[in-house]
Enzyme design. Structure first.
Site, PDB file in Angstrom:
ATOM      1  CE  LYS A  13      -7.042  -1.968   4.844  1.00 43.85           C
ATOM      2  NZ  LYS A  13      -6.036  -0.952   5.191  1.00 43.85           N
ATOM      3  NE  ARG A  88      -6.084   0.518  -0.823  1.00 45.76           N
ATOM      4  CZ  ARG A  88      -5.669  -0.589  -0.173  1.00 45.76           C
ATOM      5  NH1 ARG A  88      -6.204  -1.750  -0.414  1.00 45.76           N
ATOM      6  NH2 ARG A  88      -4.716  -0.485   0.724  1.00 45.76           N
ATOM      7  NE  ARG A 127       2.186  -3.925   7.568  1.00 49.91           N
ATOM      8  CZ  ARG A 127       1.069  -3.500   6.984  1.00 49.91           C
ATOM      9  NH1 ARG A 127      -0.100  -3.953   7.413  1.00 49.91           N
ATOM     10  NH2 ARG A 127       1.099  -2.647   5.987  1.00 49.91           N
ATOM     11  NE  ARG A 133       2.712  -4.662   3.182  1.00 46.02           N
ATOM     12  CZ  ARG A 133       1.420  -4.340   3.189  1.00 46.02           C
ATOM     13  NH1 ARG A 133       0.572  -5.076   3.893  1.00 46.02           N
ATOM     14  NH2 ARG A 133       0.994  -3.310   2.508  1.00 46.02           N
ATOM     15  NE  ARG A 144       1.094   1.317   2.018  1.00 41.19           N
ATOM     16  CZ  ARG A 144       1.620   0.645   3.053  1.00 41.19           C
ATOM     17  NH1 ARG A 144       2.877   0.819   3.395  1.00 41.19           N
ATOM     18  NH2 ARG A 144       0.882  -0.199   3.718  1.00 41.19           N
TER      19      ARG A 144
HETATM   20  P1  AMP Z   1      -3.005  -3.479   1.461  1.00 44.32           P
HETATM   21  O1  AMP Z   1      -2.399  -4.807   1.764  1.00 44.32           O
HETATM   22  O2  AMP Z   1      -4.496  -3.493   1.453  1.00 44.32           O
HETATM   23  O3  AMP Z   1      -2.433  -2.372   2.296  1.00 44.32           O
HETATM   24  O4  AMP Z   1      -2.590  -3.146  -0.053  1.00 44.32           O
HETATM   25  C1  AMP Z   1      -1.231  -3.018  -0.426  1.00 44.32           C
HETATM   26  C2  AMP Z   1      -1.121  -2.359  -1.791  1.00 44.32           C
HETATM   27  O5  AMP Z   1      -1.800  -3.154  -2.768  1.00 44.32           O
HETATM   28  C3  AMP Z   1      -1.744  -0.985  -1.905  1.00 44.32           C
HETATM   29  O6  AMP Z   1      -0.900   0.057  -1.441  1.00 44.32           O
HETATM   30  C4  AMP Z   1      -1.972  -0.896  -3.414  1.00 44.32           C
HETATM   31  O7  AMP Z   1      -0.762  -0.683  -4.106  1.00 44.32           O
HETATM   32  C5  AMP Z   1      -2.435  -2.316  -3.741  1.00 44.32           C
HETATM   33  N1  AMP Z   1      -3.897  -2.472  -3.581  1.00 44.32           N
HETATM   34  C6  AMP Z   1      -4.558  -3.267  -2.690  1.00 44.32           C
HETATM   35  N2  AMP Z   1      -5.883  -3.172  -2.828  1.00 44.32           N
HETATM   36  C7  AMP Z   1      -6.096  -2.274  -3.829  1.00 44.32           C
HETATM   37  C8  AMP Z   1      -7.257  -1.724  -4.431  1.00 44.32           C
HETATM   38  N3  AMP Z   1      -8.479  -2.058  -4.021  1.00 44.32           N
HETATM   39  N4  AMP Z   1      -7.079  -0.836  -5.439  1.00 44.32           N
HETATM   40  C9  AMP Z   1      -5.869  -0.487  -5.868  1.00 44.32           C
HETATM   41  N5  AMP Z   1      -4.725  -0.943  -5.330  1.00 44.32           N
HETATM   42  C10 AMP Z   1      -4.823  -1.831  -4.323  1.00 44.32           C
END
Ligand code: AMP
Length: 191
Positions: A13, A88, A127, A133, A144
């Site tokens: 993404k 989400r 990654r 990360r 996740r």
């Molecule tokens: P990502 O970089 O999109 O994979 O997001 C990493 C982490 O950030 C996720 O596993 C959540 O802990 C938090 N996060 C990101 N976007 C959201 C969202 N829209 N709602 C809730 N938690 C989020």
């Protein structure tokens, strides 16, 4: 253009969001990146969400929605945006609907990147080695993915019903996937 990009963790993404947003001259807004930056800078928000993020759980809707509403209000987002990783949950879908209605705008399309589970785990472990990360370890990755399947994947049906969903095969190299996204966006009518 007002776009969403959705897909399981590791689907690419962030990478695709940056390329697509660049193409349209709009900001790519990643809630995950905003949260990670807050954790790194040890802001009040960062301290509040650090443990949740490291365990692969979602940040509460109210906090996430406030962050997005404020970000979409910034000057660079007036002409359009691409949201990466938001919404989400159904609660967040409804919050975004309200934000859009208040500004008399509509979504143009929702890009869904589809990649099978084993390829995802492999990509995320790679990654982890590159980016370090904290939520990229195998146990958290699997968690996740489960959270995504249970809480977020069902939202795709909502956007499909609205005629907005573009399902894209996310397998293959970066340029190949960008090409598929670009091609399917060409068919999106202007709002
Ligand atoms: P990502 O970089 O999109 O994979 O997001 C990493 C982490 O950030 C996720 O596993 C959540 O802990 C938090 N996060 C990101 N976007 C959201 C969202 N829209 N709602 C809730 N938690 C989020």
């Amino acid at each position: 253009m007002r776009l969403l990009i959705m897909g399981p963790p590791g689907a690419g993404k962030g990478t695709q969001a940056a390329l697509i947003a660049d193409h349209f001259g709009i900001p790519a807004i990643s809630t995950g990146a905003i949260f990670r930056s807050n954790v790194a800078r040890q802001t009040d928000l960062g301290r509040q969400i650090k443990t949740l993020m490291e365990s692969g759980n979602y940040v509460p809707d109210e906090i996430t929605e406030q962050i997005v509403a404020a970000r979409l209000d910034e000057p660079d987002a007036v002409g359009g945006w691409l949201l990466d990783g938001f919404p989400r949950t159904l609660h967040q879908v409804q919050a975004l609907d309200r934000i859009l209605a208040a500004s008399h705008h509509r979504l143009d399309a929702v890009i869904s990147l589809e990649v099978d589970d084993e390829a995802l785990v492999h990509r995320l472990l790679t990654r982890a080695e590159i980016e370090g990360r904290l939520d990229d370890n195998e146990q958290t990755i699997r968690h996740r993915m489960r959270v995504y399947r249970e809480d977020t994947a069902p939202l795709l049906a909502t956007y499909a019903e609205r005629g907005l969903l573009l399902s894209i095969d996310g397998d293959g190299d970066i340029d190949e996937v960008t090409g598929r996204v670009a091609k399917s966006l060409e068919r999106v009518p202007a709002n």
